[in-house]
Motif scaffolding. Structure first.
Motif, PDB file in Angstrom:
ATOM      1  N   VAL A 124       0.848  -1.199   0.000  1.00  0.00           N
ATOM      2  CA  VAL A 124       0.000   0.000   0.000  1.00  0.00           C
ATOM      3  C   VAL A 124       0.880   1.244   0.000  1.00  0.00           C
ATOM      4  O   VAL A 124       0.615   2.201  -0.748  1.00  0.00           O
ATOM      5  CB  VAL A 124      -0.972  -0.014   1.197  1.00  0.00           C
ATOM      6  CG1 VAL A 124      -1.644   1.342   1.373  1.00  0.00           C
ATOM      7  CG2 VAL A 124      -2.024  -1.103   1.023  1.00  0.00           C
ATOM      8  N   ASP A 125       1.929   1.249   0.816  1.00  0.00           N
ATOM      9  CA  ASP A 125       2.854   2.395   0.839  1.00  0.00           C
ATOM     10  C   ASP A 125       3.492   2.611  -0.539  1.00  0.00           C
ATOM     11  O   ASP A 125       3.620   3.757  -0.993  1.00  0.00           O
ATOM     12  CB  ASP A 125       3.951   2.190   1.889  1.00  0.00           C
ATOM     13  CG  ASP A 125       3.427   2.280   3.313  1.00  0.00           C
ATOM     14  OD1 ASP A 125       2.302   2.787   3.515  1.00  0.00           O
ATOM     15  OD2 ASP A 125       4.154   1.842   4.227  1.00  0.00           O
ATOM     16  N   GLN A 126       3.885   1.523  -1.196  1.00  0.00           N
ATOM     17  CA  GLN A 126       4.484   1.639  -2.529  1.00  0.00           C
ATOM     18  C   GLN A 126       3.477   2.177  -3.539  1.00  0.00           C
ATOM     19  O   GLN A 126       3.821   3.004  -4.392  1.00  0.00           O
ATOM     20  CB  GLN A 126       5.012   0.277  -2.989  1.00  0.00           C
ATOM     21  CG  GLN A 126       6.228  -0.198  -2.240  1.00  0.00           C
ATOM     22  CD  GLN A 126       6.627  -1.612  -2.627  1.00  0.00           C
ATOM     23  OE1 GLN A 126       6.141  -2.170  -3.607  1.00  0.00           O
ATOM     24  NE2 GLN A 126       7.523  -2.193  -1.834  1.00  0.00           N
ATOM     25  N   THR A 131       1.554   6.511  -6.973  1.00  0.00           N
ATOM     26  CA  THR A 131       0.450   7.393  -7.361  1.00  0.00           C
ATOM     27  C   THR A 131       0.856   8.854  -7.211  1.00  0.00           C
ATOM     28  O   THR A 131       0.605   9.678  -8.092  1.00  0.00           O
ATOM     29  CB  THR A 131      -0.802   7.099  -6.513  1.00  0.00           C
ATOM     30  OG1 THR A 131      -1.172   5.730  -6.705  1.00  0.00           O
ATOM     31  CG2 THR A 131      -1.958   8.000  -6.893  1.00  0.00           C
ATOM     32  N   ASN A 132       1.496   9.181  -6.091  1.00  0.00           N
ATOM     33  CA  ASN A 132       1.958  10.549  -5.876  1.00  0.00           C
ATOM     34  C   ASN A 132       2.999  10.959  -6.907  1.00  0.00           C
ATOM     35  O   ASN A 132       2.988  12.087  -7.412  1.00  0.00           O
ATOM     36  CB  ASN A 132       2.523  10.715  -4.465  1.00  0.00           C
ATOM     37  CG  ASN A 132       1.453  10.626  -3.399  1.00  0.00           C
ATOM     38  OD1 ASN A 132       0.266  10.776  -3.679  1.00  0.00           O
ATOM     39  ND2 ASN A 132       1.868  10.367  -2.171  1.00  0.00           N
ATOM     40  N   GLN A 133       3.897  10.031  -7.235  1.00  0.00           N
ATOM     41  CA  GLN A 133       4.926  10.318  -8.225  1.00  0.00           C
ATOM     42  C   GLN A 133       4.307  10.544  -9.584  1.00  0.00           C
ATOM     43  O   GLN A 133       4.664  11.481 -10.311  1.00  0.00           O
ATOM     44  CB  GLN A 133       5.922   9.169  -8.265  1.00  0.00           C
ATOM     45  CG  GLN A 133       7.151   9.439  -9.102  1.00  0.00           C
ATOM     46  CD  GLN A 133       8.147   8.297  -9.026  1.00  0.00           C
ATOM     47  OE1 GLN A 133       7.778   7.148  -8.732  1.00  0.00           O
ATOM     48  NE2 GLN A 133       9.397   8.584  -9.303  1.00  0.00           N
ATOM     49  N   LEU A 134       3.350   9.715  -9.966  1.00  0.00           N
ATOM     50  CA  LEU A 134       2.648   9.870 -11.244  1.00  0.00           C
ATOM     51  C   LEU A 134       1.896  11.195 -11.282  1.00  0.00           C
ATOM     52  O   LEU A 134       1.953  11.927 -12.290  1.00  0.00           O
ATOM     53  CB  LEU A 134       1.692   8.697 -11.484  1.00  0.00           C
ATOM     54  CG  LEU A 134       0.860   8.752 -12.765  1.00  0.00           C
ATOM     55  CD1 LEU A 134       1.781   8.786 -13.989  1.00  0.00           C
ATOM     56  CD2 LEU A 134      -0.085   7.561 -12.828  1.00  0.00           C
ATOM     57  N   SER A 135       1.221  11.530 -10.216  1.00  0.00           N
ATOM     58  CA  SER A 135       0.481  12.804 -10.151  1.00  0.00           C
ATOM     59  C   SER A 135       1.433  13.991 -10.308  1.00  0.00           C
ATOM     60  O   SER A 135       1.137  14.951 -11.025  1.00  0.00           O
ATOM     61  CB  SER A 135      -0.265  12.935  -8.820  1.00  0.00           C
ATOM     62  OG  SER A 135      -1.258  11.952  -8.727  1.00  0.00           O
ATOM     63  N   ALA A 136       2.580  13.932  -9.664  1.00  0.00           N
ATOM     64  CA  ALA A 136       3.569  15.005  -9.767  1.00  0.00           C
ATOM     65  C   ALA A 136       4.099  15.129 -11.194  1.00  0.00           C
ATOM     66  O   ALA A 136       4.267  16.242 -11.715  1.00  0.00           O
ATOM     67  CB  ALA A 136       4.709  14.775  -8.788  1.00  0.00           C
TER      68      ALA A 136
END
Length: 141
Positions: A124-126, A131-136
């Protein structure tokens, strides 16, 4: 012998004391039967605690507030550092072992369930990080 381990996210500090309170330097595995080598630690759970219990060590959880009060009484400057906290835990265990509760090892089923839960948490952490990296990246584009 009495062992104190100061838990940390990166590395743990370890201190071993003999019956007289003198520091000893050795590897846990070389000190003989693990059942005769109690370990004091500020957390009652986690991979390190699981490994200690599996090896046969009596693990004695100590409330962080108890060690903070012990440190305040013993260390005049009030300074906190990991090696000194490991020594405080070992000393606390040496002097108060008779009043402390020893953790019972987990059953095989419980250990397996805990491993699955940890693996799920890691995944889940990964996923959140990806997801955060993709959004950025999408925002930057």
């Amino acid at each position: 012998m009495f062992v104190g381990i100061d838990w940390a996210s990166e590395g743990h500090a370890v201190c071993m004391l003999d019956d007289a309170g003198h520091k000893a330097i050795a590897r846990l595995g070389r000190l003989g039967d693990p059942a005769t080598l109690p370990v004091a630690i500020e957390r009652p759970d986690g991979r390190l605690v699981d490994r200690l219990l599996e090896a046969g060590h009596p693990v004695v959880p100590v409330q962080p507030n108890a060690i903070k009060a012990w440190r305040d009484a013993e260390v005049l400057s009030g300074a906190k550092n990991d090696p000194d906290d490991a020594r405080l835990l070992a000393e606390y265990l040496r002097l108060r072992q008779h009043r402390r509760r020893v953790l019972a090892p987990f059953s095989a089923e419980t250990r397996a369930l805990r491993a699955v839960v940890r693996t799920r948490d890691d995944l889940v952490d990964q996923r959140v990080a990806a997801t955060n990296q993709l959004s950025a990246c999408l925002e930057a584009f």
